[in-house]
Design a protein around this motif. Structure first.
Motif, short mmCIF file in Angstrom:
data_model
loop_
_atom_site.label_atom_id
_atom_site.label_comp_id
_atom_site.label_asym_id
_atom_site.label_seq_id
_atom_site.Cartn_x
_atom_site.Cartn_y
_atom_site.Cartn_z
N GLY A 1 -60.18 -92.15 -21.87
CA GLY A 1 -61.30 -91.37 -22.38
C GLY A 1 -62.15 -90.84 -21.23
N THR A 2 -63.15 -90.06 -21.56
CA THR A 2 -64.02 -89.47 -20.54
C THR A 2 -65.45 -90.00 -20.58
N ALA A 3 -65.72 -90.92 -21.51
CA ALA A 3 -67.07 -91.51 -21.57
C ALA A 3 -67.24 -92.52 -20.44
N GLU A 4 -68.46 -92.98 -20.25
CA GLU A 4 -68.73 -93.96 -19.19
C GLU A 4 -67.94 -95.25 -19.47
N GLY A 5 -67.32 -95.78 -18.41
CA GLY A 5 -66.51 -96.97 -18.54
C GLY A 5 -65.08 -96.70 -18.96
N GLN B 1 -68.64 -106.28 -3.00
CA GLN B 1 -67.73 -106.80 -4.01
C GLN B 1 -67.67 -105.88 -5.24
N LEU B 2 -67.49 -104.58 -4.96
CA LEU B 2 -67.37 -103.60 -6.03
C LEU B 2 -66.03 -102.88 -5.93
N ILE B 3 -65.55 -102.45 -7.10
CA ILE B 3 -64.28 -101.73 -7.19
C ILE B 3 -64.59 -100.26 -7.49
N TYR B 4 -64.00 -99.37 -6.71
CA TYR B 4 -64.20 -97.94 -6.90
C TYR B 4 -62.88 -97.31 -7.35
N VAL B 5 -62.93 -96.59 -8.47
CA VAL B 5 -61.74 -95.98 -9.04
C VAL B 5 -61.85 -94.46 -8.97
N ALA B 6 -60.82 -93.82 -8.38
CA ALA B 6 -60.77 -92.35 -8.33
C ALA B 6 -60.34 -91.86 -9.70
N ASN B 7 -61.32 -91.47 -10.51
CA ASN B 7 -61.09 -91.07 -11.89
C ASN B 7 -61.22 -89.55 -11.99
N THR B 8 -60.66 -88.96 -13.01
CA THR B 8 -60.77 -87.51 -13.17
C THR B 8 -62.22 -87.08 -13.31
N GLY B 9 -62.70 -86.27 -12.35
CA GLY B 9 -64.06 -85.75 -12.41
C GLY B 9 -65.14 -86.67 -11.89
N ASN B 10 -64.80 -87.89 -11.45
CA ASN B 10 -65.84 -88.80 -10.96
C ASN B 10 -65.22 -89.97 -10.21
N ILE B 11 -66.09 -90.77 -9.60
CA ILE B 11 -65.71 -92.06 -9.02
C ILE B 11 -66.39 -93.13 -9.86
N SER B 12 -65.59 -93.93 -10.58
CA SER B 12 -66.14 -94.97 -11.45
C SER B 12 -66.21 -96.30 -10.70
N VAL B 13 -67.27 -97.06 -10.96
CA VAL B 13 -67.53 -98.30 -10.24
C VAL B 13 -67.48 -99.47 -11.22
N PHE B 14 -66.75 -100.54 -10.82
CA PHE B 14 -66.63 -101.76 -11.63
C PHE B 14 -66.93 -102.96 -10.74
N SER B 15 -67.33 -104.06 -11.39
CA SER B 15 -67.50 -105.32 -10.67
C SER B 15 -66.14 -105.97 -10.47
N THR C 1 -65.22 -108.62 -11.71
CA THR C 1 -64.78 -109.24 -12.97
C THR C 1 -64.46 -108.19 -14.03
N GLY C 2 -64.55 -106.91 -13.66
CA GLY C 2 -64.13 -105.85 -14.56
C GLY C 2 -65.23 -105.17 -15.34
N GLU C 3 -66.52 -105.55 -15.12
CA GLU C 3 -67.59 -104.91 -15.86
C GLU C 3 -67.87 -103.51 -15.28
N TYR C 4 -68.05 -102.54 -16.17
CA TYR C 4 -68.39 -101.19 -15.73
C TYR C 4 -69.83 -101.17 -15.24
N ILE C 5 -70.06 -100.46 -14.10
CA ILE C 5 -71.40 -100.41 -13.51
C ILE C 5 -71.97 -99.00 -13.53
N ASP C 6 -71.25 -98.04 -12.98
CA ASP C 6 -71.80 -96.69 -12.86
C ASP C 6 -70.67 -95.74 -12.48
N ARG C 7 -70.99 -94.46 -12.41
CA ARG C 7 -70.04 -93.50 -11.87
C ARG C 7 -70.80 -92.41 -11.10
N PHE C 8 -70.10 -91.86 -10.08
CA PHE C 8 -70.73 -90.92 -9.17
C PHE C 8 -69.85 -89.68 -8.99
N CYS C 9 -70.40 -88.72 -8.27
CA CYS C 9 -69.69 -87.50 -7.84
C CYS C 9 -69.31 -86.56 -8.99
#
Length: 384
Positions: A124-128, A143-157, A159-167
């Motif tokens: 999906g394209t919603a947050e998380g 201790q953060l995970i950065y994922v190169a996602n379509t249209g943004n960089i999504s950030v997770f902890s 333990t897998g919790e969604y935190i934010d997204r940038f760019c």
């Protein structure tokens, strides 16, 4: 009177006979001419047939020569492939023998069919949510995970919790992502054919370089990248068939190229060696020196499944220099030794709900494997 009548009759008969002889001679001449024409036609047809047969024979001979040449080329290519496969098999047998002698296989570091301890996200394209994610990186400091996602960089902890997204609005289809010790984040963008440099923690854009060309500091569908401790950034410039080497200000330094390396998708530097993964070549992993000299190639690839891997876009190395390859089509992670011997396979390919389709992969300092998957579930997986 009777005499004159008889004389005239004889004259008429003579004239008639003379005309008949002339007509007969004319007919004979015409018949001879027709016969000559018939003979000429038959001769011409015979010669035309002979010419056609000659032309057909020449064409057939040319086709035979062409096929013989093709068969000779195929024979040579087959011999090369056979020799390569034979050497690979002999090498694998030798390595397995050494591993058995050292009892490494009997006490593996990676359990077979290891399941992810955490799997989060959905398509999906919603947050998380994740939509065609390509790459993943870990910031060991935060201790953060950065994922190169379509249209943004999504950030997770971790333990897998969604935190934010940038760019958002800055990147199109980010693929490779790497974090330096100076808190710089380097991102390659497939669709924009460029490389970005951002500054943590808010992803402030520092610089951007590249567009779709073949020249210096230009890219053509750049894939994954890496940043080294000597402040170099290496980018797998896929459709330019090269590895671009830049400094951390994204200034061009040099290229690594080789005829056997086509369409590279990932690059890593380990123990003063440059490892390059190509999803099109077989063997698919090429090893170079830091100055670009080819050392060796290993790990056979075949999309049909008759080799060590099927299709792969990303890999990483652990502290023992084992090679972890994300096999996207096979739906698992394969662990190889430095000699190219398959040590372990991670991931359950039997249960579709648990199947991973790993696209990007990384490894943390404490040996936690993190990957993102496509096609079946678009998720972030953590293997402890």
């Amino acid at each position: 009177i009777i005499y004159r009548v008889n004389q005239r009759r004889e004259e008429v008969i003579a004239e008639f006979r003379e005309r008949m002889e002339e007509r007969r001679a004319a007919v004979t001449t015409r018949l001879n001419t027709i016969q000559q024409l018939i003979d000429s036609k038959a001769d011409l047809q015979g010669r035309m047939k002979e010419n056609r047969l000659h032309s057909m024979r020449e064409n057939m001979l040319e086709d035979i020569d062409t096929k013989l040449t093709q068969l000779q080329v195929v024979e040579k290519e087959t011999e090369v492939v056979f020799e390569c496969d034979t050497r690979q098999l002999e090498q694998t047998i030798s390595v397995l023998g050494q591993l058995i002698e050292r009892e490494i296989i009997s006490t593996p570091d990676y359990p077979a069919l290891l399941q992810p301890s955490v799997s989060v996200g959905k398509k999906g394209t919603a947050e998380g949510e994740l939509y065609w994610p390509q790459g993943v990186a870990v910031d060991e400091k935060s201790q953060l995970i950065y994922v190169a996602n379509t249209g943004n960089i999504s950030v997770f902890s971790m333990t897998g919790e969604y935190i934010d997204r940038f760019c958002e609005g800055q990147v199109n289809q980010p693929c490779g992502i790497a974090i330096s010790e100076d808190n710089d984040v380097f991102v390659s963008d497939i669709w924009s054919h460029c490389v970005y440099k951002f500054k943590l923690p808010k992803f402030k854009l520092v610089t951007k370089v590249g567009k779709k060309e073949t020249g210096v500091s230009k890219f053509n569908y750049p894939r994954h990248l890496t940043v080294t401790t000597d402040r170099s950034v290496l980018v797998a410039d896929r459709d330019n068939n090269r590895i671009a080497v830049m400094d951390t200000d994204l200034k061009h330094k040099r290229y690594i190229k080789h005829p056997t390396m086509t369409r590279p998708t990932d690059v890593k530097v380990n123990n003063n060696k440059v490892y390059v993964l190509s999803y099109q070549d077989s063997p698919c992993l090429h090893v170079f020196s830091l100055t670009g000299e080819k050392i060796r190639s290993l790990i056979t690839r075949d999309y049909g499944g008759n080799a060590q891997v099927r299709r792969c876009y990303s890999f990483c190395l652990d502290k023992k220099q084992n090679i972890l390859i994300a096999d996207n089509v096979a739906g698992n992670i394969k662990v190889f030794s430095q000699e190219g011997a398959l040590l372990h396979t991670l991931g359950d390919t039997q249960d579709r709900d648990k199947t991973i389709r790993p696209r990007g992969i990384t490894l943390t300092d404490n040996n936690k494997i993190i990957c993102i998957s496509l096609f079946t579930n678009f998720r972030l997986h953590l293997f402890q």
